[in-house]
Write a protein that holds these residues in place. Structure first.
Motif, PDB file in Angstrom:
ATOM      1  N   ALA A   1       0.832  -1.203   0.000  1.00 18.19           N
ATOM      2  CA  ALA A   1       0.000   0.000   0.000  1.00 18.19           C
ATOM      3  C   ALA A   1       0.866   1.252   0.000  1.00 18.19           C
ATOM      4  O   ALA A   1       0.555   2.237  -0.701  1.00 18.19           O
ATOM      5  N   ALA A   2       1.949   1.249   0.766  1.00 17.45           N
ATOM      6  CA  ALA A   2       2.852   2.401   0.791  1.00 17.45           C
ATOM      7  C   ALA A   2       3.503   2.599  -0.578  1.00 17.45           C
ATOM      8  O   ALA A   2       3.660   3.734  -1.048  1.00 17.45           O
ATOM      9  N   LYS A   3       3.863   1.518  -1.219  1.00 17.07           N
ATOM     10  CA  LYS A   3       4.462   1.590  -2.556  1.00 17.07           C
ATOM     11  C   LYS A   3       3.463   2.164  -3.564  1.00 17.07           C
ATOM     12  O   LYS A   3       3.817   3.017  -4.383  1.00 17.07           O
ATOM     13  N   ARG A   4       2.211   1.715  -3.493  1.00 15.71           N
ATOM     14  CA  ARG A   4       1.182   2.258  -4.390  1.00 15.71           C
ATOM     15  C   ARG A   4       0.939   3.731  -4.113  1.00 15.71           C
ATOM     16  O   ARG A   4       0.773   4.536  -5.045  1.00 15.71           O
ATOM     17  N   ALA A   5       0.922   4.105  -2.824  1.00 15.94           N
ATOM     18  CA  ALA A   5       0.703   5.504  -2.469  1.00 15.94           C
ATOM     19  C   ALA A   5       1.842   6.370  -2.984  1.00 15.94           C
ATOM     20  O   ALA A   5       1.609   7.471  -3.512  1.00 15.94           O
ATOM     21  N   ALA A   6       3.066   5.900  -2.863  1.00 13.88           N
ATOM     22  CA  ALA A   6       4.222   6.659  -3.364  1.00 13.88           C
ATOM     23  C   ALA A   6       4.150   6.797  -4.889  1.00 13.88           C
ATOM     24  O   ALA A   6       4.430   7.870  -5.439  1.00 13.88           O
ATOM     25  N   ARG A   7       3.764   5.730  -5.557  1.00 12.50           N
ATOM     26  CA  ARG A   7       3.636   5.777  -7.018  1.00 12.50           C
ATOM     27  C   ARG A   7       2.549   6.773  -7.419  1.00 12.50           C
ATOM     28  O   ARG A   7       2.710   7.558  -8.350  1.00 12.50           O
ATOM     29  N   TYR A   8       1.439   6.767  -6.683  1.00 12.80           N
ATOM     30  CA  TYR A   8       0.357   7.703  -6.955  1.00 12.80           C
ATOM     31  C   TYR A   8       0.823   9.148  -6.748  1.00 12.80           C
ATOM     32  O   TYR A   8       0.523  10.026  -7.549  1.00 12.80           O
ATOM     33  N   GLN A   9       1.554   9.386  -5.653  1.00 15.60           N
ATOM     34  CA  GLN A   9       2.078  10.734  -5.370  1.00 15.60           C
ATOM     35  C   GLN A   9       3.001  11.212  -6.476  1.00 15.60           C
ATOM     36  O   GLN A   9       2.957  12.377  -6.884  1.00 15.60           O
ATOM     37  N   ARG A  10       3.850  10.318  -6.983  1.00 22.65           N
ATOM     38  CA  ARG A  10       4.766  10.699  -8.085  1.00 22.65           C
ATOM     39  C   ARG A  10       3.988  11.058  -9.326  1.00 22.65           C
ATOM     40  O   ARG A  10       4.318  11.993 -10.033  1.00 22.65           O
ATOM     41  N   ARG A  11       2.929  10.303  -9.611  1.00 22.70           N
ATOM     42  CA  ARG A  11       2.115  10.614 -10.798  1.00 22.70           C
ATOM     43  C   ARG A  11       1.413  11.951 -10.661  1.00 22.70           C
ATOM     44  O   ARG A  11       1.267  12.687 -11.634  1.00 22.70           O
ATOM     45  N   MET A  12       0.957  12.233  -9.452  1.00 23.82           N
ATOM     46  CA  MET A  12       0.220  13.472  -9.230  1.00 23.82           C
ATOM     47  C   MET A  12       1.152  14.695  -9.285  1.00 23.82           C
ATOM     48  O   MET A  12       0.737  15.783  -9.677  1.00 23.82           O
ATOM     49  N   GLN A  13       2.411  14.515  -8.904  1.00 22.60           N
ATOM     50  CA  GLN A  13       3.352  15.629  -8.893  1.00 22.60           C
ATOM     51  C   GLN A  13       3.973  15.872 -10.272  1.00 22.60           C
ATOM     52  O   GLN A  13       4.412  16.959 -10.576  1.00 22.60           O
ATOM     53  N   GLY A  14       4.068  14.856 -11.055  1.00 25.85           N
ATOM     54  CA  GLY A  14       4.797  15.058 -12.314  1.00 25.85           C
ATOM     55  C   GLY A  14       4.058  14.604 -13.454  1.00 25.85           C
ATOM     56  O   GLY A  14       3.477  14.758 -14.362  1.00 25.85           O
TER      57      GLY A  14
END
Length: 161
Positions: A148-161
């Motif tokens: 879940a943390a890995k998915r959340a980090a991936r989601y955050q990266r997509r949202m920022q860039g």
């Protein structure tokens, strides 16, 4: 039983009550048959009895022992009962069904009795299995949290860039 002792059981050494590791020595086939029919194994197989009754496949092992026990009356019914083959098969099948039903109903008690006969305190097998289940749940929960943390980090990266 501590998680270290439980791990020793799972990796091939069973822990004695005083904490000293006990090797898991598998019995020879003739001794296993004796054990399957309810006999006591020599002391050198104590660790294996605990392993046999607490490993992840303990239920399947119990069913295998039950089938070995039931094989004798089934063979006798199939060979000695003076009736048609269909009736002998029906009698053997009914006996097998009822035997498995009772065997499964009393599985925890039967395995605890085997552990007590090997010289361990009553309730140890259940405690080891419960601890192993808790450890598996903890590992699975940690794996899910990490995913879940890995998915959340991936989601955050997509949202920022």
């Amino acid at each position: 039983m501590s998680s270290v002792e439980q791990e020793k059981v799972m990796t091939g050494t069973a822990a004695e009550p005083d904490g000293a590791p006990e090797p898991v020595v598998r019995p020879a086939p003739h001794r296993w048959l004796w054990y399957a029919f309810g006999g006591r194994l020599p002391a050198r197989h104590r660790g294996w009895v605990l392993y046999d009754t607490t490993t992840r496949t303990w239920g399947l092992r119990h069913v295998a022992r039950s089938l070995v026990q039931m094989s004798v009356p089934i063979i006798l019914i199939m060979t000695l009962l003076p009736a048609d083959l269909e009736l002998r098969a029906a009698a053997a099948g009914g006996g097998l069904f009822l035997g498995l039903l009772y065997s499964l109903a009393y599985m925890p008690e039967t395995t605890e009795h085997r552990v007590v006969k090997a010289g361990y305190p009553a309730g140890l097998a259940t405690a080891v299995r419960d601890r192993a289940g808790t450890d598996r749940q903890d590992r699975e929960s940690e794996r899910k949290r990490a995913a879940a943390a890995k998915r959340a980090a991936r989601y955050q990266r997509r949202m920022q860039g």
